[in-house]
Design an enzyme around this catalytic site. Structure first.
Site, PDB file in Angstrom:
ATOM      1  N   HIS A 199      -3.204  -9.789  -0.921  1.00  0.00           N
ATOM      2  CA  HIS A 199      -3.466  -8.396  -0.545  1.00  0.00           C
ATOM      3  C   HIS A 199      -4.361  -8.274   0.685  1.00  0.00           C
ATOM      4  CE1 HIS A 199      -3.728  -4.101  -0.887  1.00  0.00           C
ATOM      5  NE2 HIS A 199      -5.047  -4.143  -0.986  1.00  0.00           N
ATOM      6  N   TYR A 207      -1.725   3.793  -6.354  1.00  0.00           N
ATOM      7  CA  TYR A 207      -2.932   4.552  -6.022  1.00  0.00           C
ATOM      8  C   TYR A 207      -3.277   5.533  -7.144  1.00  0.00           C
ATOM      9  CZ  TYR A 207      -3.286   2.652  -1.319  1.00  0.00           C
ATOM     10  OH  TYR A 207      -3.448   1.805  -0.266  1.00  0.00           O
ATOM     11  N   HIS A 261     -11.614  -3.010   7.024  1.00  0.00           N
ATOM     12  CA  HIS A 261     -11.664  -4.186   6.145  1.00  0.00           C
ATOM     13  C   HIS A 261     -11.902  -5.488   6.918  1.00  0.00           C
ATOM     14  CE1 HIS A 261     -10.413  -1.516   2.975  1.00  0.00           C
ATOM     15  NE2 HIS A 261      -9.271  -1.243   3.585  1.00  0.00           N
ATOM     16  N   ASP A 319       0.830  -1.207   0.000  1.00  0.00           N
ATOM     17  CA  ASP A 319       0.000   0.000   0.000  1.00  0.00           C
ATOM     18  C   ASP A 319       0.864   1.257   0.000  1.00  0.00           C
ATOM     19  OD1 ASP A 319      -3.087  -0.993   0.974  1.00  0.00           O
ATOM     20  OD2 ASP A 319      -1.427  -2.344   1.349  1.00  0.00           O
ATOM     21  N   HIS A 378      -3.492  -4.081   2.461  1.00  0.00           N
ATOM     22  CA  HIS A 378      -4.895  -3.655   2.490  1.00  0.00           C
ATOM     23  C   HIS A 378      -5.265  -2.836   3.729  1.00  0.00           C
ATOM     24  CE1 HIS A 378      -8.745  -3.615   0.649  1.00  0.00           C
ATOM     25  NE2 HIS A 378      -9.361  -4.425   1.478  1.00  0.00           N
ATOM     26  N   VAL A 379      -5.008  -3.363   4.919  1.00  0.00           N
ATOM     27  CA  VAL A 379      -5.247  -2.620   6.153  1.00  0.00           C
ATOM     28  C   VAL A 379      -4.053  -1.702   6.387  1.00  0.00           C
ATOM     29  CG1 VAL A 379      -5.585  -2.757   8.646  1.00  0.00           C
ATOM     30  CG2 VAL A 379      -6.686  -4.427   7.139  1.00  0.00           C
ATOM     31  N   HIS A 380      -4.315  -0.418   6.564  1.00  0.00           N
ATOM     32  CA  HIS A 380      -3.228   0.557   6.643  1.00  0.00           C
ATOM     33  C   HIS A 380      -2.685   0.643   8.069  1.00  0.00           C
ATOM     34  CE1 HIS A 380      -5.247   2.562   2.928  1.00  0.00           C
ATOM     35  NE2 HIS A 380      -4.652   1.425   2.635  1.00  0.00           N
ATOM     36  N   ASN A 391      -6.712  -3.940  -4.579  1.00  0.00           N
ATOM     37  CA  ASN A 391      -7.947  -3.385  -5.120  1.00  0.00           C
ATOM     38  C   ASN A 391      -7.715  -2.091  -5.904  1.00  0.00           C
ATOM     39  OD1 ASN A 391      -7.436  -2.736  -2.196  1.00  0.00           O
ATOM     40  ND2 ASN A 391      -8.966  -1.158  -2.592  1.00  0.00           N
TER      41      ASN A 391
END
Length: 431
Positions: A286, A173, A296, A143, A323-325, A203
């Protein structure tokens, strides 16, 4: 914790946490001023592993007539070999990409510095090939995006003596703004042109428009991975081997049910494994399966229900996700429960994206969760030998790479777990 369980899971756990960690403020999206570059010169250069002793060099030129050739050798300015590759391009609404080149070079010697030039034009680059045997070090950050925190993360990774970068999805992004793919390629070029970057999709790579545009066109065109070399039919999932590790990159955003091509490919890939040759088995995906963050929550449950039994039977050591920041590390776990023969799960979607950090966690903390923190940072995984690996997570704190979490992990090969799973493997991975 039972002593026997402790020995089977970790040789040593040593986590350091600051009692009152105050997070620095967010940083803005980076601004990339226009620079005049000759249209024939390579841009956005990055490299990836492409089968045994080979590396794929990828770059973009504005000049569509440029050749997809790479000259290379072990001395600056002296090229003893040349390889010819392929090229592609794509259009996305009102955007047209440059010419995207992919050229495989090799065979190359392990642990060796090579100098190379793309298309016979522009500056010389240099790369270092990974070692043929353990030890090997992976840098891990997902990410990423293109913010001030991204730049901080990349600067910290640049200080790491790593061999390969692993990226579990969400690269640029760009989110439909295709020029952001170009600026991302420019941002990561200093690192990605010198060490292999092995990525899987997230995603934010999908960028599909119903009826008008299929998903992942930009990602697949720009970041070609060794899917063909690993027997996969899709760039969205593949595997590779390096030193003593077999690494599987799974796709969270393509079909994964028991009738899918990805599922059947994964079974075949796991069946061919030789754990004497590759004692470490790593998986990247991911969307995390074990996540105690509110962000999420539960999104990986369906894939986990289908795929986790295969990974458990094969004796996967570590699963890395994004995925999870935020950052989170688990104990060895399987089917939602502590299991000394399960995998350690690491969520590391904290590279520096523009959406910010996921700060809210579920309480009480699940039994399987060891360490969790909503901060930007990166991870380093050193596979020291066939039995022990050392994992560290480095928080980006005031531009200093703070080592905030660290743990020794023992391989399942050395624990005897694979012998116990022999019958299970026959059942799950049989015809």
């Amino acid at each position: 914790m039972e002593p026997k369980f402790f020995l089977a899971v970790f040789l040593l756990i040593s986590s350091t946490v600051s009692a009152e960690y105050i997070r620095p403020p967010p940083r803005k999206t980076l601004y990339f001023p226009w620079r005049s570059t000759p249209s024939s010169h390579p841009q956005q250069v990055h490299i990836s592993l492409a089968g045994d002793k080979h590396i794929r060099v990828s770059w973009v030129t504005d000049d569509k007539s440029c050749l997809s050739t790479v000259e290379y050798g072990t001395s600056p300015g002296r090229y003893s070999a040349v390889s010819h590759g392929e090229s592609t391009s794509y259009s996305y609404l009102f955007y047209s990409s440059g010419k995207i080149h992919h050229t495989v070079i090799g065979p190359l010697e392990p642990n060796t510095v090579y100098f190379y030039r793309c298309g016979g034009q522009g500056p010389e680059f240099q790369l270092k090939t990974p070692p043929a045997q353990l030890p090997i070090t992976f840098a891990v950050a997902g990410d990423l995006g293109q913010t001030g925190w991204t730049k901080s993360t990349l600067d910290h990774i640049d200080q790491c003596q790593y061999d390969v970068h692993l990226l579990p999805g969400d690269l640029s992004y760009a989110d439909y703004m295709q020029h952001r793919w170009d600026t991302f390629g420019e941002l990561v070029q200093p690192l990605a042109s010198s060490r292999p970057w092995m990525v899987t999709e997230g995603n934010h790579e999908e960028e599909s428009i119903p009826i008008i545009k299929d998903g992942f066109q930009s990602y697949n065109s720009r970041w070609k991975m060794p899917f063909e070399e690993s027997g996969s039919s899709s760039n969205l999932y593949y595997s590779f081997e390096v030193a003593g590790a077999h690494v599987i990159m799974l796709g969270s955003f393509t079909d994964y049910d028991e009738y899918s091509e990805q599922y059947n490919w994964l079974k075949a890939d796991l069946t061919k494994l030789d754990r004497n040759k590759t004692p470490w088995l790593l998986v990247l995906v991911h969307v995390p399966w074990y996540n105690s963050n509110h962000a999420h929550q539960g999104e990986g449950d369906e894939m986990m229900a289908v795929i986790e039994p295969l990974l458990y039977a094969a004796g996967v050591d570590i699963v890395l996700a994004g995925h999870v920041h935020a950052y989170e590390r688990t104990k060895r776990v399987n089917n939602g429960n502590l299991d000394p023969c399960g995998a350690v799960h690491l969520t590391i979607g904290d590279g520096g994206n523009r959406e910010g950090l996921a700060r809210k966690y579920i309480n009480p903390q699940p039994e399987w969760s060891v360490f969790r923190e909503a901060s930007f940072g990166h991870g380093e995984l050193k596979l020291v030998n066939s039995t022990h690996a050392y994992w560290t997570w480095h928080r980006n704190d005031d531009d200093e790479p703070v080592r905030s979490d660290q743990v020794w992990i023992t391989s399942l090969v050395s624990s005897g777990c694979l012998d116990e799973k022999r019958q299970l493997r026959k059942i799950l991975m049989g015809p």
